[in-house]
Motif scaffolding. Structure first.
Motif, PDB file in Angstrom:
ATOM      1  N   CYS A  58     -10.067  47.687   2.856  1.00 41.34           N
ATOM      2  CA  CYS A  58      -9.224  47.552   1.663  1.00 41.34           C
ATOM      3  C   CYS A  58      -7.782  47.955   1.945  1.00 41.34           C
ATOM      4  O   CYS A  58      -6.848  47.317   1.459  1.00 41.34           O
ATOM      5  CB  CYS A  58      -9.760  48.433   0.537  1.00 41.34           C
ATOM      6  SG  CYS A  58     -11.418  48.045   0.002  1.00 41.34           S
ATOM      7  N   GLY A 116     -14.698  35.844  -3.541  1.00 41.92           N
ATOM      8  CA  GLY A 116     -13.359  36.416  -3.629  1.00 41.92           C
ATOM      9  C   GLY A 116     -13.310  37.831  -3.116  1.00 41.92           C
ATOM     10  O   GLY A 116     -13.968  38.192  -2.129  1.00 41.92           O
ATOM     11  N   CYS A 117     -12.534  38.670  -3.782  1.00 42.81           N
ATOM     12  CA  CYS A 117     -12.432  40.080  -3.422  1.00 42.81           C
ATOM     13  C   CYS A 117     -13.746  40.783  -3.748  1.00 42.81           C
ATOM     14  O   CYS A 117     -14.252  40.680  -4.869  1.00 42.81           O
ATOM     15  CB  CYS A 117     -11.274  40.730  -4.187  1.00 42.81           C
ATOM     16  SG  CYS A 117     -11.142  42.512  -3.901  1.00 42.81           S
ATOM     17  N   HIS A 174     -13.767  42.928  -6.971  1.00 41.75           N
ATOM     18  CA  HIS A 174     -13.264  42.410  -8.250  1.00 41.75           C
ATOM     19  C   HIS A 174     -14.159  42.754  -9.436  1.00 41.75           C
ATOM     20  O   HIS A 174     -13.684  42.895 -10.559  1.00 41.75           O
ATOM     21  CB  HIS A 174     -13.040  40.891  -8.167  1.00 41.75           C
ATOM     22  CG  HIS A 174     -14.289  40.061  -8.332  1.00 41.75           C
ATOM     23  ND1 HIS A 174     -14.893  39.407  -7.276  1.00 41.75           N
ATOM     24  CD2 HIS A 174     -15.037  39.752  -9.424  1.00 41.75           C
ATOM     25  CE1 HIS A 174     -15.953  38.740  -7.718  1.00 41.75           C
ATOM     26  NE2 HIS A 174     -16.067  38.941  -9.008  1.00 41.75           N
ATOM     27  N   CYS A 198     -12.931  46.217 -10.579  1.00 42.64           N
ATOM     28  CA  CYS A 198     -11.494  46.454 -10.604  1.00 42.64           C
ATOM     29  C   CYS A 198     -10.906  46.144 -11.981  1.00 42.64           C
ATOM     30  O   CYS A 198     -11.117  45.048 -12.516  1.00 42.64           O
ATOM     31  CB  CYS A 198     -10.810  45.593  -9.548  1.00 42.64           C
ATOM     32  SG  CYS A 198      -9.013  45.790  -9.487  1.00 42.64           S
ATOM     33  N   ALA A 230      -8.471  42.895 -11.961  1.00 44.40           N
ATOM     34  CA  ALA A 230      -8.922  41.624 -11.400  1.00 44.40           C
ATOM     35  C   ALA A 230      -8.570  40.453 -12.311  1.00 44.40           C
ATOM     36  O   ALA A 230      -8.610  40.559 -13.543  1.00 44.40           O
ATOM     37  CB  ALA A 230     -10.431  41.668 -11.165  1.00 44.40           C
ATOM     38  N   ASN A 231      -8.212  39.324 -11.676  1.00 45.89           N
ATOM     39  CA  ASN A 231      -7.971  38.090 -12.421  1.00 45.89           C
ATOM     40  C   ASN A 231      -8.734  36.947 -11.750  1.00 45.89           C
ATOM     41  O   ASN A 231      -9.567  37.169 -10.864  1.00 45.89           O
ATOM     42  CB  ASN A 231      -6.471  37.791 -12.522  1.00 45.89           C
ATOM     43  CG  ASN A 231      -5.817  37.566 -11.152  1.00 45.89           C
ATOM     44  OD1 ASN A 231      -6.514  37.458 -10.131  1.00 45.89           O
ATOM     45  ND2 ASN A 231      -4.494  37.483 -11.131  1.00 45.89           N
ATOM     46  N   CYS A 267      -8.578  36.810  -7.954  1.00 45.44           N
ATOM     47  CA  CYS A 267      -9.378  37.855  -7.307  1.00 45.44           C
ATOM     48  C   CYS A 267     -10.849  37.449  -7.222  1.00 45.44           C
ATOM     49  O   CYS A 267     -11.547  37.815  -6.275  1.00 45.44           O
ATOM     50  CB  CYS A 267      -9.258  39.171  -8.072  1.00 45.44           C
ATOM     51  SG  CYS A 267      -7.579  39.829  -8.180  1.00 45.44           S
ATOM     52  N   ARG A 268     -11.324  36.687  -8.217  1.00 44.18           N
ATOM     53  CA  ARG A 268     -12.729  36.293  -8.243  1.00 44.18           C
ATOM     54  C   ARG A 268     -13.034  35.107  -7.339  1.00 44.18           C
ATOM     55  O   ARG A 268     -14.199  34.835  -7.073  1.00 44.18           O
ATOM     56  CB  ARG A 268     -13.145  35.964  -9.688  1.00 44.18           C
ATOM     57  CG  ARG A 268     -13.225  37.198 -10.576  1.00 44.18           C
ATOM     58  CD  ARG A 268     -13.779  36.862 -11.954  1.00 44.18           C
ATOM     59  NE  ARG A 268     -12.774  36.214 -12.797  1.00 44.18           N
ATOM     60  CZ  ARG A 268     -11.918  36.882 -13.571  1.00 44.18           C
ATOM     61  NH1 ARG A 268     -11.946  38.216 -13.588  1.00 44.18           N
ATOM     62  NH2 ARG A 268     -11.057  36.244 -14.321  1.00 44.18           N
ATOM     63  N   CYS A 286      -5.054  43.236  -1.289  1.00 44.28           N
ATOM     64  CA  CYS A 286      -5.155  43.209  -2.752  1.00 44.28           C
ATOM     65  C   CYS A 286      -4.188  42.160  -3.300  1.00 44.28           C
ATOM     66  O   CYS A 286      -2.979  42.221  -3.031  1.00 44.28           O
ATOM     67  CB  CYS A 286      -4.831  44.580  -3.337  1.00 44.28           C
ATOM     68  SG  CYS A 286      -4.891  44.626  -5.143  1.00 44.28           S
ATOM     69  N   HIS A 287      -4.729  41.211  -4.069  1.00 41.20           N
ATOM     70  CA  HIS A 287      -3.871  40.201  -4.692  1.00 41.20           C
ATOM     71  C   HIS A 287      -2.929  40.835  -5.717  1.00 41.20           C
ATOM     72  O   HIS A 287      -1.790  40.400  -5.875  1.00 41.20           O
ATOM     73  CB  HIS A 287      -4.735  39.131  -5.371  1.00 41.20           C
ATOM     74  CG  HIS A 287      -5.577  38.334  -4.428  1.00 41.20           C
ATOM     75  ND1 HIS A 287      -5.079  37.796  -3.264  1.00 41.20           N
ATOM     76  CD2 HIS A 287      -6.887  37.991  -4.468  1.00 41.20           C
ATOM     77  CE1 HIS A 287      -6.049  37.149  -2.629  1.00 41.20           C
ATOM     78  NE2 HIS A 287      -7.163  37.252  -3.342  1.00 41.20           N
TER      79      HIS A 287
END
Length: 347
Positions: free
Chosen positions: A257, A307-308, A311, A314, A317-318, A321-322, A339-340
């Motif tokens: 991370c 994705g992350c 997420h 988090c 997250a948006n 991120c997914r 991290c986006h």
């Protein structure tokens, strides 16, 4: 502060150890016949894997102590054992001193095994109960220096025993006669016996009493100064990291991370998961940041989220991120973060 680049932070010199896209999957499906299943009237082959590490990129500079932290099951020990060649990576590359070593044969790896040594977590299991301490310490020296005379081997053992505070009369005794702290000193002496330059320490103090942990840590730090050692130090104890580490890499579900100098990471963590970890450290100050409580559960490494990997827990997250896996980007503070939200300036 927003990120300033989309590539890893520049290093002052070529790293001693470099991991690129390192992955390790463990099969849960058994042999070929066990993988065959009937589904919808058809015979299909079904394979399931534990995705222990997933695309790890790390550089370790000469002379530093890089601490890898994260909760249980995040892949810390798998990274350590893969670096040492005890586990074969499923994908990716490992470079040591500029040379790729993960695809070498056992014979070609021998020179590197002398330069790279490991200290294991459990001092009660890492010593052979049938060998005296003298035999335990002589074994790696005889393996890597078959041309040495018996007297030279004994002199090397005596020197390394003295350097870690082991009394000469311990040599005739067996591992079960010692306490955990004493056994770990013996394990450290065994690692140092062949004069390595790089040591992987896989939670070397977690099985010890708190009163003994500081002694072993100080011993490792003294050995680093005297022998110019480089450490890959695996731990879950953030207090140890703050005391011991030059830089810190934070892992979550098999991915890195964040990587940053120790002081920077503790003062200004950037990744939401790192921020939650730092907020959980007990502090005496009244004005410490409020503890961040993460929602949800850690996903299973068998079915990794898209994705992350963070997420689902988090708060920032948006949709991106997914769906999109973040890569490590350089930050203004001299570290790297995957991290986006940091990249977009939202965090």
């Amino acid at each position: 502060m927003s990120s300033t680049a989309t590539s890893p932070a520049p290093q002052a010199a070529d790293p001693l150890l470099s991991l690129r896209g390192l992955e390790k999957r463990f099969s849960l499906s058994g042999d070929f016949l066990e993988q065959l299943k009937f589904k919808g009237g058809k015979l299909v082959r079904e394979q399931k894997y534990v995705h222990a590490i997933n695309g790890v990129d790390l550089d370790i500079q000469r002379g530093e102590a890089l601490c890898v932290v994260g909760e249980s099951g995040c892949g810390k020990s798998t990274v350590a054992r893969t670096v040492m060649g005890l586990i074969t990576p499923s994908d990716g590359e490992i470079h040591y001193g500029g040379e790729r070593i993960d695809d070498l044969s056992s014979k070609a790896l021998m020179p590197y095994r002398r330069r790279m040594q490991m200290i294991f977590q459990n001092p009660y299991a890492s010593l052979n109960p049938r060998m005296t301490i003298q035999q335990t310490l002589e074994e790696p020296i005889r393996l890597h220096h078959p041309d040495w005379s018996p007297q030279r081997v004994r002199d090397q053992v005596a020197e390394v025993m003295a350097s870690v505070g082991i009394a000469p009369d311990w040599g005739a005794r067996y591992g079960h006669e010692f306490s955990g702290g004493q056994r770990q000193r013996i394990a450290i002496a065994r690692a140092l016996a062949v004069d390595p330059e790089f040591i992987v320490a896989d939670e070397p103090i977690s099985a010890l009493d708190v009163s003994i942990q500081a002694q072993v840590l100080n011993l490792l730090m003294e050995a680093q100064q005297e022998r110019n050692l480089t450490y890959l130090f695996i731990t879950h104890d953030l207090a140890v990291v703050e005391h011991f580490g030059t830089r810190v890499a934070v892992m979550y579900l098999g991915r890195v991370c964040e990587v940053a100098p120790t002081a920077t990471l503790f003062a200004t963590p950037r990744h939401p998961y790192t921020q939650a970890l730092m907020s959980a450290i007990p502090r005496l100050e009244d004005e410490r940041p409020q503890h961040l409580r993460l929602q949800g559960e850690v996903p299973t490494p068998v079915n990794l989220p898209s994705g992350c990997v963070f997420h689902g827990r988090c708060p920032h997250a948006n949709a991106r991120c997914r769906s999109e896996v973040p890569t490590l980007i350089a930050t203004d503070e001299g570290g790297q973060v995957a991290c986006h939200g940091v990249e977009e300036g939202r965090i």
